[in-house]
Design a protein around this motif. Sequence first.
Motif: not given
Length: 300
Positions: A119, A123-124, A231, A234, A277
């Motif tokens: 996505h 942070d991706h 995600d 998480h 994560h």
Amino acid sequence: MKPVQLGHMRVRKFEEDAGVTVPIPIGIFPGLTAERFKELQRDLDPRAFDAATETLPFSMHTYVLETRTKVILIDTCNGNDKLRTGVMAGSSMLNNKYLENLAALGLKPEDVDMVMCTHLHSDHVGWNTRLDNGRWVPTFPNARYLMSKTDVEAYKSLPPDHPQAALVSEAFKDSVLPVIAAGKADLIEHNHAVEREMDDNVWIEGAPGHTPGSYMLHAHCGHEHGLFCGDVFHHPIQIQDTTLHLGVDDNLEKAQAQRRRVVETYTDTATHLFAAHFPAPTAGRIVSRKGGGQRFQYHT
Ligand SMILES: [Zn+2]
């Protein structure tokens, strides 16, 4: 994480940084009470909850999936030199040894054939690009970047007060648009087949909720199956309670339904779960817990 072999394919992981820990998760997961956490804590692996410091570790890493012919990276963390504000300020102007950590696996940026972003949260997508003489250029010069068309459509003009804007808008400009402008992006629909070669099967399954275009990646060979779920979860605690969330899901109801669906589908199966994560050693399976419900079991 020890490398996981999926038939002919291999999955490895490298980290962007040392990860983060957050204090005991009351408040981090809206609605989670101290009593409920106490119950859940009993089934949390000590590697997913440090009772001594009462902290939950989270990890920031990229998976490397190697098929017979391709090197595929899955999710590219935060990136270096990127200005981030608001809720993402903690990942602003980073200077991590990400490419050195990739090199430690024997891989150069030129070796990467495909970059998958489950996505388009910042942070991706961060290492999709790097700074070169003041310009953002694709970090992996020979790679096709597979991004969800739905996320690109949804995020290309988010109003600044949209709840997802803080997670998306800055990264969209420096880590998504330059890849599209360079002609390296494939904007894909859900259920896209990435690789079908002999008995290696790699495909995408839509998992909207966390973002409108979130997808999961399946890798299947022989009797082995890996699920890269981004995600959808998480932290392992969400496998025990799929209603728990970090307050960052675009559509909470749909995100909870995706979590439930993955848990219901894969409990006590041989499927390896690779989340974006989960703290080290990261990979594992969903198993039933005594007395009902499910939990995450790390590979030893
Ligand atoms: Zn994330």
